[in-house]
Design an enzyme around this catalytic site. Structure first.
Site, PDB file in Angstrom:
ATOM      1  N   SER A 172       0.829  -1.201   0.000  1.00 14.23           N
ATOM      2  CA  SER A 172       0.000   0.000   0.000  1.00 14.23           C
ATOM      3  C   SER A 172       0.870   1.261   0.000  1.00 14.23           C
ATOM      4  CB  SER A 172      -0.971  -0.028   1.179  1.00 14.23           C
ATOM      5  OG  SER A 172      -1.996   0.923   0.994  1.00 14.23           O
ATOM      6  N   ASP A 413      -8.158  -6.096  -5.964  1.00  9.29           N
ATOM      7  CA  ASP A 413      -8.078  -4.881  -5.151  1.00  9.29           C
ATOM      8  C   ASP A 413      -8.479  -3.690  -6.004  1.00  9.29           C
ATOM      9  OD1 ASP A 413      -7.406  -2.862  -3.333  1.00  9.29           O
ATOM     10  OD2 ASP A 413      -5.298  -2.866  -3.950  1.00  9.29           O
ATOM     11  N   HIS A 466      -6.299  -6.317  -1.421  1.00 10.88           N
ATOM     12  CA  HIS A 466      -5.262  -5.313  -1.171  1.00 10.88           C
ATOM     13  C   HIS A 466      -4.088  -5.870  -0.374  1.00 10.88           C
ATOM     14  CE1 HIS A 466      -3.885  -1.206  -1.105  1.00 10.88           C
ATOM     15  NE2 HIS A 466      -3.849  -1.154   0.217  1.00 10.88           N
TER      16      HIS A 466
END
Length: 489
Positions: A172, A413, A466
């Site tokens: 991320s 994601d 994710h």
């Protein structure tokens, strides 16, 4: 052994950092664990005290790579990775309120094949702290400098690991943390600073990379996944001319903006962190608050995972805009986003209950809440600036210097879609040396891969969201171990 000679007088693996037991776990550790603080500016509690948890490899700690793991946010604790993704334990929620979670051995821990450092960074995140709260104002460049200093001091305390191959990994917003830190490490090596870190490469999962490419990745993703119709997609192409990113700042009467609103309506209610997974909607998403106001960069599912235990509950609000691309300047943190946007949110009761327990903190050598504050998955007490620009020049510089890179994406994601990662890796202009093909795990197609010259690999994980290691723990350990060992994926 030349790497060790300069530091042979330094005490190896400080005994005071050894973790001998953990509340909630009644068996024998599969390897040695160490944890504690490293003060990076020499001012004790008034300085920046960064907390780490080190899990030595369960295989060959003296030979296996050392991997630094960083979660994103910015402002989110790397205990997210430790508790919910690839740490040594699976956490089983307590059956009655007030009791601690029960810990079980995680068969897919990344410590099966590597030594793992989980670091709470920057200061003010997780269990890391400073009594001087002005030190909580930071950004990309300062965080990279601070984390490099942490690594130097960590290797001084653990000199027996200096000869091991060293890698940096994260997901991320760590798409920014990882390459900026990697370049700082390389600068240190090239300038001859001691200790000499045996840096070999890095990996980034569903990582923030480039403002424009990230901003334009959503529309190709939702169209390719069948979440918007061909006619909506054609209208978007005609009105936005491929620059969907600009819709975030357009006038509401602009045709591109209006077509983006069609996308909003189409994907409203989806789990933005894995479009295959269900969502819980607040009765009133506009006014809902989150327990402890901890909002992460990642919100993982409870269902289709090989982990046998419930991990965390999920609560989701509207899907778009879940986070605009990260622009230069001050970054809005997740708890702050929750006050102004309909964003996804999570109740991380298991991690919070465990890491805010007095006995757990004693066991892992963490300061009390009175000193370090309560543990939150994502904090609002730091001030953070995105000041490093696009990560593409960082990736180009690092790979051209010979460091290997793995860029991986859970292909379901919608927060940082694989379409963006695929686009920017292709944009480097490197020759393809292994053209788009499936890769297998347990004799099943687990995703797709394209490899480039200069040791750059882009890889997708089929059905993952994710946070890949939580959704697909077996497949994640599979590609991770093969990549570290230099084997074909």
């Amino acid at each position: 052994m030349l790497l060790l000679s300069h530091w042979i007088s330094v005490q190896a693996a400080p005994a005071q950092s050894l973790v001998t037991q953990l509340p909630g776990f009644s068996s024998t550790f599969p390897s040695k664990h160490y944890s504690g603080y490293i003060s990076i500016d020499g001012n004790g509690e008034s300085g920046k005290n960064l907390f780490y948890y080190f899990v030595s490899s369960e295989r060959s700690p003296e030979k296996d790579p050392v991997v630094l793991w960083l979660n994103g946010g910015p402002g989110c604790s790397s205990f997210d990775g430790f508790v919910y993704e690839h740490g040594p334990f699976n956490f089983e929620a307590a059956k009655s309120k007030g009791n601690l979670p029960t810990l079980h051995i995680n068969p897919y821990s990344w410590s099966k094949v590597s030594n793992m450092i989980y670091l709470d960074s920057p200061a003010g995140v997780g269990l890391s702290y400073s009594k001087n709260t002005s030190k909580y104002a930071t950004g990309d460049l300062q965080t990279a400098t601070d984390t490099h200093l942490f690594l130097s001091k960590w290797f001084e305390q653990f000199p027996e690991f200096l000869a091991n191959p060293f890698y940096i990994a994260g997901e991320s917003y760590a798409g920014v943390y990882v390459p900026t830190l990697a370049l700082e490490v390389v600068k240190g090596i090239r300038s001859g600073s001691k200790p000499v870190i045996n840096f070999k490469g890095y990996m980034v999962g569903n990582g923030v990379t480039d403002e424009i490419i990230d901003g334009n990745a959503l529309i190709p993703f939702v169209h390719g996944m069948g979440l918007i119709s061909d006619s909506i997609y054609e209208d978007l192409q005609a009105s936005c001319k491929g620059s969907y990113y600009n819709a975030y700042s357009m006038d509401e009467n602009d045709l591109c903006f209006k077509n983006m609103e069609k996308v909003d309506r189409a994907i409203d209610g989806l789990n933005v962190y894995n479009i295959l997974e269900p969502c819980y909607h607040f009765p009133d998403a506009a006014t809902a608050t989150v327990n402890g106001s901890s909002l992460p960069h990642s919100f993982q599912q409870l269902g289709a995972t090989e982990r046998p235990l419930p991990v965390r509950t999920r609560m989701f609000g509207r899907a778009w805009p879940f986070r605009a691309p990260v622009k230069a300047g001050p970054v809005t943190l997740w708890p702050q986003l929750a006050e102004t946007r309909h964003v996804a949110c999570v109740s991380d009761e298991v991690a919070s209950a465990w890491l805010n327990n007095v006995e757990v903190r004693k066991a892992i050598h963490a300061e009390s809440e009175k000193v370090a504050g309560p543990w939150e998955l994502c904090t609002s007490r730091i001030e953070y600036r995105h000041n490093a620009g696009s990560m593409i020049p960082y990736h180009k510089k690092l790979t051209l210097l010979g460091y290997k890179a793995l860029i991986f994406s859970g292909d379901h994601d919608m927060c940082v879609p694989f379409t963006g990662s695929e686009a920017w890796t292709r944009s480097l202009g490197y020759k393809i040396v292994d053209e788009w093909r499936p890769w297998n795990s347990d004799n099943q197609v687990a995703g797709y891969l394209q490899a480039y010259q200069n040791n750059l690999t882009f890889l997708t994980i089929k059905g993952a969201g994710h946070t890949v290691p939580e959704y697909k723990p077996r497949e994640a350990l599979d590609f991770y171990s093969r990549w570290l060992e230099g084997k074909a994926i």
